[in-house]
Design an enzyme around this catalytic site. Structure first.
Site, PDB file in Angstrom:
ATOM      1  N   GLU A  29     -12.812   0.309  17.793  1.00  0.00           N
ATOM      2  CA  GLU A  29     -13.800   0.374  16.718  1.00  0.00           C
ATOM      3  C   GLU A  29     -14.983  -0.551  17.027  1.00  0.00           C
ATOM      4  OE1 GLU A  29     -10.518   1.226  13.184  1.00  0.00           O
ATOM      5  OE2 GLU A  29     -11.480  -0.729  13.324  1.00  0.00           O
ATOM      6  N   ASP A  35      -9.005   6.383   8.761  1.00  0.00           N
ATOM      7  CA  ASP A  35     -10.009   5.363   8.462  1.00  0.00           C
ATOM      8  C   ASP A  35     -10.069   4.336   9.585  1.00  0.00           C
ATOM      9  OD1 ASP A  35     -11.892   4.158   6.491  1.00  0.00           O
ATOM     10  OD2 ASP A  35     -10.443   2.504   6.519  1.00  0.00           O
ATOM     11  N   ARG A  83      -3.392   1.257  11.164  1.00  0.00           N
ATOM     12  CA  ARG A  83      -3.992   0.717  12.378  1.00  0.00           C
ATOM     13  C   ARG A  83      -4.203   1.866  13.353  1.00  0.00           C
ATOM     14  NH1 ARG A  83      -4.862  -2.881   9.535  1.00  0.00           N
ATOM     15  NH2 ARG A  83      -4.358  -5.105   9.723  1.00  0.00           N
ATOM     16  N   ILE A  98       0.832  -1.201   0.000  1.00  0.00           N
ATOM     17  CA  ILE A  98       0.000   0.000   0.000  1.00  0.00           C
ATOM     18  C   ILE A  98       0.865   1.249   0.000  1.00  0.00           C
ATOM     19  CG2 ILE A  98      -1.723   1.311   1.284  1.00  0.00           C
ATOM     20  CD1 ILE A  98      -2.837  -1.390   2.271  1.00  0.00           C
ATOM     21  N   HIS A 123     -13.626   2.829   8.870  1.00  0.00           N
ATOM     22  CA  HIS A 123     -12.859   1.630   8.500  1.00  0.00           C
ATOM     23  C   HIS A 123     -13.402   1.004   7.212  1.00  0.00           C
ATOM     24  CE1 HIS A 123     -10.039  -1.556  10.401  1.00  0.00           C
ATOM     25  NE2 HIS A 123      -9.986  -1.624   9.076  1.00  0.00           N
ATOM     26  N   CYS A 128       2.614   1.311   8.167  1.00  0.00           N
ATOM     27  CA  CYS A 128       3.443   0.291   8.813  1.00  0.00           C
ATOM     28  C   CYS A 128       2.558  -0.656   9.621  1.00  0.00           C
ATOM     29  CB  CYS A 128       4.490   0.944   9.709  1.00  0.00           C
ATOM     30  SG  CYS A 128       3.783   2.076  10.935  1.00  0.00           S
ATOM     31  N   PRO A 129       3.034  -1.866   9.891  1.00  0.00           N
ATOM     32  CA  PRO A 129       2.266  -2.777  10.728  1.00  0.00           C
ATOM     33  C   PRO A 129       2.255  -2.296  12.183  1.00  0.00           C
ATOM     34  CG  PRO A 129       4.408  -3.709  10.213  1.00  0.00           C
ATOM     35  CD  PRO A 129       4.284  -2.465   9.394  1.00  0.00           C
TER      36      PRO A 129
END
Length: 314
Positions: free
Chosen positions: A263, A258, A234, A158, A282, A205-206
């Site tokens: 959530e 997003d 995230r 991405i 999201h 990034c993760p």
């Protein structure tokens, strides 16, 4: 083979079809599953598909027939991978299905801030333009992207696509990445330098122990007060309270996200009342095209498992 989908609604609220999966076994689809319902619903299944329903060690030990867990997403933190491996359970995910959609959402958010199209559309439906004495009006700053610096934290699928689009807008692109060889037009920098020079910072990034709250009071101080921060990665990559404070004191121009730490968000999340914060629920992954790819790959993963040649294992 009994197949159970624990939370199929978000991926397929009814506009797509599970019919190919029905050809592979006895299929039961639940729109949503509460934690206390997981074991009972998956009790007799050899194959379980989940998006956000957690299948942890506690659930795995109570599901002796379970042979396969298919995650209806790229991230697979909802599954206890170690517990699954101990039982010999195959776990798969769906990689890279939403790259185009998420990259597009990044720029939808960015253009919301720089061009404010929704703002003007709402005003004009209320008659603002019709009553205007001039052919044109604006009551917000409008900005070009060309010539601005776009900082990308994480240059995976991405992040790399976002970089390509930013370059097409005429932006200078800098990136924090472990990659040594970068495509033309992308400059590798440290996090501190990226935050200092960027007009736009986009997080790709993760989420790890290292990146949790990567954006916090200290790192926000490094950013330009005119900077736009975008998070489609995230929620916990940022400290919500610190970002809210930076927005309210105008230390940060805008925050676009997003994803949030919790959530759906709690009603008292301090970010929700900031006028310069822009949220989507999201949905960056949820274009029709991306969800078609998601289902096609998830079904192909189950088919490959049934044929004894599992793919996209994690």
């Amino acid at each position: 083979m009994k197949i159970v989908i624990l939370d199929g609604y978000t991926a397929n609220p009814g506009d797509l079809s599970w019919s190919e999966l029905e050809q592979l076994g006895q299929l039961t689809v639940y729109d949503r599953t509460r934690p206390e319902e997981t074991v009972a619903r998956a009790a007799d299944a050899e194959v379980v598909l989940t998006n956000k329903v957690v299948i942890g060690r506690q659930e795995i030990v109570q599901l002796p027939r379970l042979q396969y867990i298919g995650v209806l997403a790229t991230g697979y933190n909802v599954v206890d991978i170690q517990a699954a491996r101990e039982r010999g359970i195959i776990v798969t995910n769906v990689p890279a299905y939403s790259t185009e959609s998420v990259a597009q959402m990044v720029f939808a958010h960015l253009l919301t801030v720089t061009n404010r199209t929704e703002h003007y559309a709402v005003l004009n439906r209320q008659g603002r333009w019709s009553s205007n004495p001039d052919f044109s009006y604006w009551d917000t700053p409008l900005h070009e992207l060309a010539g601005k610096t776009f900082g990308i934290v994480g240059l995976g699928n991405i992040g790399s696509r976002v970089a390509q689009i930013a370059l097409a807008f005429g932006m200078k692109v800098v990136a924090l990445t472990s990659k040594s060889a970068l495509p033309a037009g992308i400059q590798k920098v440290s996090l501190d330098e990226l935050l200092t020079v960027s007009d736009v910072v986009s997080l790709h990034c993760p989420l790890t122990d290292t990146t949790r709250h990567l954006i916090n009071a200290r790192t926000l101080q490094m950013m330009k007060p005119s900077a736009i921060l975008i998070n489609t990665g995230r929620g916990p990559l940022v400290n919500d309270a610190d970002v809210a404070e930076a927005l309210s004191t105008r230390r940060l121009y805008a925050y676009c996200a997003d994803v949030l730490t919790t959530e759906p968000p709690q009603a008292d999340n301090p970010l929700l009342c900031q006028s310069n914060a822009y949220f989507t629920p999201h949905i960056a992954w949820a274009s029709v095209e991306a969800r078609v790819r998601l289902l096609q790959t998830a079904i192909a993963n189950v088919r490959a498992f049934a044929n004894g040649t599992p793919q996209n294992t994690v």
